[in-house]
Every structure is written in C-alpha cells, then in structure tokens.
Design a protein around this motif. Structure first.
Motif, PDB file in Angstrom:
ATOM      1  N   ASP A 149     -56.295  15.191 -35.723  1.00  0.00           N
ATOM      2  CA  ASP A 149     -56.424  13.873 -36.309  1.00  0.00           C
ATOM      3  C   ASP A 149     -55.969  13.912 -37.759  1.00  0.00           C
ATOM      4  OD1 ASP A 149     -58.544  15.601 -36.540  1.00  0.00           O
ATOM      5  OD2 ASP A 149     -60.091  14.076 -36.623  1.00  0.00           O
ATOM      6  N   ALA A 150     -55.319  12.820 -38.183  1.00  0.00           N
ATOM      7  CA  ALA A 150     -54.762  12.738 -39.524  1.00  0.00           C
ATOM      8  C   ALA A 150     -55.014  11.349 -40.082  1.00  0.00           C
ATOM      9  CB  ALA A 150     -53.264  13.029 -39.498  1.00  0.00           C
ATOM     10  N   VAL A 151     -55.065  11.261 -41.409  1.00  0.00           N
ATOM     11  CA  VAL A 151     -55.301   9.977 -42.068  1.00  0.00           C
ATOM     12  C   VAL A 151     -54.335   9.830 -43.233  1.00  0.00           C
ATOM     13  CG1 VAL A 151     -57.123  10.955 -43.538  1.00  0.00           C
ATOM     14  CG2 VAL A 151     -57.012   8.491 -43.180  1.00  0.00           C
ATOM     15  N   ALA A 152     -53.797   8.631 -43.387  1.00  0.00           N
ATOM     16  CA  ALA A 152     -53.000   8.265 -44.552  1.00  0.00           C
ATOM     17  C   ALA A 152     -53.834   7.350 -45.424  1.00  0.00           C
ATOM     18  CB  ALA A 152     -51.718   7.559 -44.122  1.00  0.00           C
ATOM     19  N   VAL A 153     -54.044   7.718 -46.670  1.00  0.00           N
ATOM     20  CA  VAL A 153     -54.778   6.862 -47.601  1.00  0.00           C
ATOM     21  C   VAL A 153     -53.773   5.877 -48.180  1.00  0.00           C
ATOM     22  CG1 VAL A 153     -56.260   6.789 -49.636  1.00  0.00           C
ATOM     23  CG2 VAL A 153     -56.412   8.718 -48.054  1.00  0.00           C
ATOM     24  N   PRO A 166     -50.379  10.088 -33.234  1.00  0.00           N
ATOM     25  CA  PRO A 166     -51.205   9.002 -33.772  1.00  0.00           C
ATOM     26  C   PRO A 166     -51.814   9.370 -35.111  1.00  0.00           C
ATOM     27  CG  PRO A 166     -52.347  10.093 -31.981  1.00  0.00           C
ATOM     28  CD  PRO A 166     -50.958  10.672 -32.011  1.00  0.00           C
ATOM     29  N   VAL A 167     -51.845   8.407 -36.004  1.00  0.00           N
ATOM     30  CA  VAL A 167     -52.362   8.607 -37.364  1.00  0.00           C
ATOM     31  C   VAL A 167     -53.231   7.422 -37.735  1.00  0.00           C
ATOM     32  CG1 VAL A 167     -51.698   8.749 -39.810  1.00  0.00           C
ATOM     33  CG2 VAL A 167     -50.379  10.003 -38.093  1.00  0.00           C
ATOM     34  N   GLU A 168     -54.367   7.679 -38.357  1.00  0.00           N
ATOM     35  CA  GLU A 168     -55.218   6.622 -38.888  1.00  0.00           C
ATOM     36  C   GLU A 168     -54.753   6.273 -40.300  1.00  0.00           C
ATOM     37  OE1 GLU A 168     -57.620   5.563 -36.962  1.00  0.00           O
ATOM     38  OE2 GLU A 168     -58.073   7.207 -35.575  1.00  0.00           O
ATOM     39  N   GLY A 248     -64.182  14.786 -38.683  1.00  0.00           N
ATOM     40  CA  GLY A 248     -63.334  14.153 -39.683  1.00  0.00           C
ATOM     41  C   GLY A 248     -61.901  14.644 -39.591  1.00  0.00           C
ATOM     42  N   PRO A 249     -60.969  13.968 -40.273  1.00  0.00           N
ATOM     43  CA  PRO A 249     -59.556  14.350 -40.205  1.00  0.00           C
ATOM     44  C   PRO A 249     -59.306  15.713 -40.819  1.00  0.00           C
ATOM     45  CG  PRO A 249     -59.909  12.702 -41.909  1.00  0.00           C
ATOM     46  CD  PRO A 249     -61.195  12.804 -41.150  1.00  0.00           C
ATOM     47  N   ARG A 250     -58.353  16.419 -40.264  1.00  0.00           N
ATOM     48  CA  ARG A 250     -57.958  17.735 -40.760  1.00  0.00           C
ATOM     49  C   ARG A 250     -56.686  17.673 -41.585  1.00  0.00           C
ATOM     50  NH1 ARG A 250     -62.840  18.122 -39.140  1.00  0.00           N
ATOM     51  NH2 ARG A 250     -63.546  20.239 -38.759  1.00  0.00           N
ATOM     52  N   ILE A 251     -55.910  16.623 -41.422  1.00  0.00           N
ATOM     53  CA  ILE A 251     -54.655  16.452 -42.144  1.00  0.00           C
ATOM     54  C   ILE A 251     -54.674  15.094 -42.816  1.00  0.00           C
ATOM     55  CG2 ILE A 251     -52.153  16.169 -41.877  1.00  0.00           C
ATOM     56  CD1 ILE A 251     -52.261  18.208 -39.650  1.00  0.00           C
TER      57      ILE A 251
END
Length: 397
Positions: A149-153, A166-168, A248-251
């Motif tokens: 899982d990954a997230v872009a702020v 897929p990216v959050e 939680g996201p790892r990337i």
C-alpha cells in the motif's frame, strides 16, 4: 470500490483507511522497509544548500556564501545553517548527500524536468502515463498475493505514483473543517444514494479524526498547505502517524513546493530549508522505532545556475543535490564525483556539471529496499537504462 475514485473527494481527507488494503510483506532480507520520496518542486539550489567551500573557485563564484555558521559535513562540503537536523543525521550516519546529480533531462522547463524525474524515462515528451515509483510498487515481491500500500500526500496522485498499482491520496485540509452534524448529514445522504462514496467519506473523516488526536498541534495547524514551508513539517508528522498505524502505508510521496528562487534567494531559501529540516525532524520523531526501517529520498527536477543573477537569485540550471535519510540508511557521507565550479568545469559556462544520474541512486535504493534485480530495474522500472548502474550499499542489511 475503485481506489482512484477517492480523488473526487477534494473537500475531505482523501486517504481511505489503509485496512482496506491487506498489509504486504515488502521486506528485503527480513526487514519491513518504508520508503518515502519527497519532490522538492521548483529546482532547489544545490550549491547554496550543500556548499563546496573546499573548492577554491566557490568563494569567487558565490561571494559571502561560505560564511561562519555553515555546518561542516566533510573537508569539501558544508551544509546551509538551516539544515541542523540534516547535518546531525550525516554525523550520526543516518544520511547521505548526493552532489552534482541530475536526471537525464538537460533543458530548463519545470514541467519537462519533473516529467523526466518522475517517469523514470530517458527524456521528456514520451507520453509517460506512469511513474517509476508506481512501477516499482507493482513489482515488489508480495506475500500470498498481497499488494503493498502506498499514499501520495497530494490532492491528486502525482506522476511519480501513477500507474497500474493502486495508490491512496490524502492531503491536510486547508479550508475550515465541516462540523460533525454536517458530516453526519452527508454520510446519511451518501449512504442512501451511493454506499461506496459514503464509505470513502467515512474513511476520510476517520483518518482526519485519527490525525487530529495524534497531532499535538491539532486540526487548526493543518490549514497551511502541506507543500509549503509552514505546512510541510506538519504534513510529515501526519505521514508518520499514518505509516506507524496498524496496516499503514509502507510507501509514500510528498510534494514540497517553492524552490524556484529567481530573485532574493538568500532569505527565501533559508525559509524553505528551515521547513525541510523541521519536516525531517518531525518524521523521525513521529516514526519512532519504525525510523530504523525507513529510507527517505529527497529530489528536485534540476539545480540552478552557478552564479547569482542581477536580482540576487539564480536561474534554472542542471546539476544539483539530493538527499537520502533514514534509520535504514548507511549514511555519514557525501557521495560526489566533484567536477569543480571553476569556469572551465561549468556546463555551458553556467551550470554545475552533473556527474551522478539520479536513476543510479533510485536503482540502488530499490535494490537495497526490496531486493529488485538489475534486469527489472533496467527494463521495467527505468526503461532502457542498462547503462546506468545502481549505486550499491546505500542501505543497511
């Protein structure tokens, strides 16, 4: 529900609960690695950030820059006085500085430079629809078919994290927050008309509540945009809270804007660097024990001209600096095949000549973090880059 649909929810926190994505085993050598990439958008002046004070030509090139208060890193390089945390990380062997580095791009357009840096391709204008970090995310070895899982702020996913995986996305709210009664009414309305949208809103509200409870500065402090000097440190605190929660996201990736210092650079750059330094301190503190498995890469689309212009600023250049920090980093060094800043050494008579391809840095990180093989890096993650060898031993085993 399609994860990309959450990009429509610009009025609320966009990060859906990470529990929606199974936790992935993305460790190399049994380590549960975290990787964060920070895009310093605008073109950071590497020569004013990490100053080559040991180069005899530097004093003439930048009169007054090598003043007292700079932070020695080694016999050649000093850090800007605002970078106390970064300098301390170098001293504690938790940071590496890369100097005279650049992507393959040699033009002077922010848009094109960022496209090359984020796509991982050899040049601009190739119609890139995915970024190297997303392609890496899709290729990371998983446990029992689980996906990392990954997230872009960011309000929408930047090119670096766009692609098949897929990216959050999430960003701190800038406008005033809705009161609880309005949230309940919206949830009731969405539940009746679109249960999927209702679930996304509920998850976003839950993330904001979680971050508000774990951030001592509270919701009010997050009115500054996450990509600004005032908002970046708090965004890093929030990211740490997300990355340390269960599942939680790892990337992750963040944007930090404002590095286009065409005029009156000195004071503006100091403010930018202060925000950056505080952000790094906040991330380290917020991650706690997780910091030991974390690597943070900070990159910019190009450097700036070697000489100041007539408005005491710098224009778009080529070679610059990048940073790799984290408890997982085999740090304590500046990596530079230093070309010098005397007139004969400058690229086109105006820029720091790049001697390190930033793809070599990224390849080395991905190999050390996730055990990626050279052929995968050369052909898929950074297509047609077999001539760019990864820099080895950037992370601890």
């Amino acid at each position: 529900m399609d994860l990309y649909r959450r990009d429509m929810l610009t009025g609320a926190a966009l990060l859906a609960g990470s529990a929606l994505i199974p936790r992935a085993a993305i460790a190399a050598g049994g380590r549960d690695r975290r990787l964060v990439v920070v895009m310093l958008r605008g073109g950071m002046d590497g020569l004013a950030t990490i100053m080559p004070v040991g180069d005899p030509a530097f004093a003439d090139l930048r009169p007054g820059h090598a003043q007292s208060g700079t932070l020695p890193l080694d016999g050649l390089f000093h850090a800007h006085p605002a970078l106390k945390t970064l300098a301390a990380m170098v001293a504690s062997k938790e940071a590496i500085i890369f100097h005279a580095t650049a992507s393959p791009y040699r033009g002077r357009s922010h848009f094109d430079g960022q496209e090359v840096l984020e796509s991982g391709l050899a040049r601009e204008g190739l119609g890139a629809d995915s970024g190297w970090l997303n392609r890496a995310l899709a290729a990371i070895p998983m446990l029992e078919g689980e996906r990392a899982d990954a997230v872009a702020v960011a309000a929408t996913t930047p090119l670096l994290l766009r692609g098949a995986a897929p990216v959050e996305s999430w960003q701190p709210q800038v406008l005033p927050y809705a009161d609880p009664d309005l949230c309940e009414r919206l949830l009731a309305l969405y539940s009746a008309r679109d249960p999927g949208l209702a679930q996304a809103l509920q998850n976003g509200i839950g993330v904001d509540a979680f971050l508000g409870a774990t951030n001592d500065q509270g919701m009010q402090s997050r009115k500054a945009p996450a990509d600004s000097p005032a908002g970046f440190p708090t965004a890093m605190t929030s990211l740490a809270a997300l990355m340390t929660r269960p599942h939680g996201p790892r990337i992750a990736m963040l944007n930090y804007d404002g590095w286009d210092t065409h005029a009156m650079e000195e004071g503006r750059l100091a403010g930018q660097l202060s925000g950056l330094d505080q952000g790094l301190a906040n991330l380290r503190q917020g991650l706690g024990a997780v910091w030991q498995d974390c690597a943070v890469l900070l990159v910019t689309e190009f450097g700036r001209t070697a000489r100041l212009n007539g408005t005491k600023g710098t224009d778009h250049g080529t070679g610059g600096a990048a940073f790799l920090v984290g408890g997982a980093v085999r740090g304590g060094r500046v990596i530079a095949d230093w070309p010098g800043v005397g007139d004969p050494a400058l690229l086109q008579g105006r820029d720091l000549r790049p001697t390190i391809d930033i793809r070599a840095v990224a390849k080395g990180i991905l190999a050390d973090c996730f055990g990626m093989e050279p052929k995968l890096l050369d052909d898929r993650i950074f297509p047609d880059s077999a001539d760019v060898s990864p820099i080895k031993d950037l992370l601890k085993t």
